[in-house]
Enzyme design. Structure first.
Site, short mmCIF file in Angstrom:
data_model
loop_
_atom_site.label_atom_id
_atom_site.label_comp_id
_atom_site.label_asym_id
_atom_site.label_seq_id
_atom_site.Cartn_x
_atom_site.Cartn_y
_atom_site.Cartn_z
N ASP A 1 -2.94 5.22 -2.91
CA ASP A 1 -2.26 4.09 -2.28
C ASP A 1 -1.51 3.35 -3.37
OD1 ASP A 1 -3.47 4.74 0.11
OD2 ASP A 1 -4.36 2.76 0.44
N HIS B 1 -7.69 -0.87 -3.65
CA HIS B 1 -6.55 -1.68 -4.09
C HIS B 1 -6.96 -2.65 -5.20
CE1 HIS B 1 -4.93 -0.73 0.16
NE2 HIS B 1 -4.97 0.33 -0.63
N ASP C 1 -5.30 -5.30 -6.38
CA ASP C 1 -4.67 -6.62 -6.45
C ASP C 1 -5.50 -7.79 -5.91
OD1 ASP C 1 -4.18 -5.41 -4.02
OD2 ASP C 1 -2.12 -6.09 -3.83
N ASP D 1 0.83 -1.22 0.00
CA ASP D 1 0.00 0.00 0.00
C ASP D 1 0.86 1.26 0.00
OD1 ASP D 1 -1.82 -1.97 0.45
OD2 ASP D 1 -2.56 -1.17 2.36
N CYS E 1 -0.24 -8.24 -1.29
CA CYS E 1 -0.31 -7.05 -0.43
C CYS E 1 0.85 -7.00 0.56
CB CYS E 1 -1.57 -7.08 0.44
SG CYS E 1 -3.11 -7.18 -0.43
N1 NVA Z 1 -10.53 -4.28 -1.50
C1 NVA Z 1 -9.87 -5.48 -1.81
C2 NVA Z 1 -8.52 -5.51 -1.19
C3 NVA Z 1 -7.60 -6.33 -1.91
C4 NVA Z 1 -6.20 -6.40 -1.47
C5 NVA Z 1 -10.69 -6.65 -1.40
O1 NVA Z 1 -10.92 -6.81 -0.22
O2 NVA Z 1 -11.08 -7.42 -2.23
#
Ligand code: NVA
Length: 366
Positions: free
Chosen positions: A195, A244, A246, A107, A350
């Site tokens: 981020d 995020h 990923d 992040d 992450c």
């Molecule tokens: N917002 C995403 C975070 C991924 C690292 C999720 O929880 O799917």
């Protein structure tokens, strides 16, 4: 003097990486940016303070397991220097009750070639998190004469950086999805905020998720700072908590990317990949129906894997469907038991930040 820092994507052979540490992690008090991140029905609503010691110890064991697996495969692993986060964070513009953690490094740190840049996070509680990585940055700076040690413009995070009363207890998932589709997020546009985990690096192309943690002004900032790159602002209308990229859109090797089937990849991006003969595959269903306790993330951490090279990929050991899919896609999945670290900010991707991958900046979408 050696070259220590180099990485342009998430799949070229990994040689050196930072793995986070869970020490002193705190569940932060609510603040304008974070209330959105904690779902209304989450057990974390209204609770804050140091995370239970036993969970910190288990998370550190999971992180150490990952570090050991990487080292056994010849990858150099660096670790941050933990900071006591259970203290107020004060600047001329705000006071946060506490910090958060030095997890996940993804992040905070964005590696672009020989540069590692600390990001411009929108959470007040994360304002000083970069400090946990400064000893490593200083080491790279001393040992690698080409290393660029950079800090993105620091946002001020005054009350003007957030929409007020954006969060409403009664908001339904449907309303959240409507907000995502309308690009209506808690952050305003008074300053660039982003981020690093919202940035998907594919050589010359940067696919950056516009959502709760990265705003439009950040896209403009990226365009000016990296004029040799193509910056694509991406919004996934099927994600009620867009934070995020990923666990949404994850490249495995040149020409192959897995896609979260619930979040709806926009047509404009799909075309870019397909026009260049990339295969976009819907990721396997997560093996779990719920995230672990006190976890910010969704069950889609199943796809948050760490690619070691164009063949080998580390996948969380209980994610049986994802492991199986990797094999079908011609990858060699390496299971690592990592679920105990999920609550500390995410999965395998992450929890790491690239330091060195072989390879150079390619143009995958000419
Ligand atoms: N917002 C995403 C975070 C991924 C690292 C999720 O929880 O799917």
């Amino acid at each position: 003097m050696t070259k220590i820092v180099n990485s342009w994507n998430d799949f070229d052979p990994l040689k050196r990486v930072i793995v986070g540490k869970a020490d002193f992690s705190v569940i932060p008090d609510e603040e304008p940016a974070t209330s959105e991140k904690v779902p209304v029905d989450s057990e974390m609503r209204g609770m804050w303070g140091p995370r239970p010691t036993e969970t910190v110890e288990k998370a550190n064991e999971a992180l150490d397991r990952l570090a050991k697996e990487l080292e056994s495969r010849g990858v150099i692993v660096d670790r941050p220097t933990p900071i006591q986060w259970n203290q107020a964070m004060i600047t001329p513009d705000f006071r946060a009750q506490s910090g958060m953690t030095q997890m996940p490094p993804r992040d905070i740190l964005l590696t672009m070639g020989n540069e590692i840049m600390a990001s411009a996070n929108s959470f007040r509680c994360r304002y000083f998190e970069y400090l946990a990585y400064w000893p490593l940055m200083n080491q790279y700076f001393e040992e690698d004469p080409e290393f660029l040690w950079t800090q993105a413009p620091r946002p001020r995070l005054t009350d003007k950086s957030y929409k007020h009363n954006y969060y409403d207890e009664k908001i339904s998932i449907e309303e959240r999805l409507e907000r995502t589709a309308n690009l209506d997020f808690v952050t305003t546009e008074v300053e660039p905020m982003w981020d690093a985990a919202d940035v998907l690096r594919l050589g010359k192309d940067l696919f950056i998720q516009h959502g709760l943690t990265t705003n439009r002004k950040a896209m403009e900032w990226f365009k000016r700072y990296y004029p040799e790159h193509r910056v694509h602002a991406v919004n996934f209308p099927g994600d009620p908590y867009p934070i995020h990229i990923d666990a949404t859109f994850v490249p495995l090797r040149p020409g192959l990317i897995i896609n979260n089937p619930e979040r709806r990849l926009p047509e404009a991006q799909r075309k870019i990949f397909e026009a260049n003969d990339w295969q976009i595959v819907d990721a396997a269903q997560p093996a779990h129906t719920e995230p672990p306790p006190l976890c910010y993330s969704s069950v889609w951490l199943s796809m948050n894997c760490l690619v070691l090279d164009h063949k080998n990929v580390i996948v969380e050991a209980s994610e049986v469907n994802q492991l199986e899919q990797m094999e079908k896609l011609g990858m060699n999945p390496i299971p690592v038991d990592f679920r105990d670290a999920y609550a500390f900010g995410g999965g395998l991707h992450c929890s790491t930040a690239d330091v060195y991958r072989e390879g150079s900046m390619e143009d995958y979408f000419p």
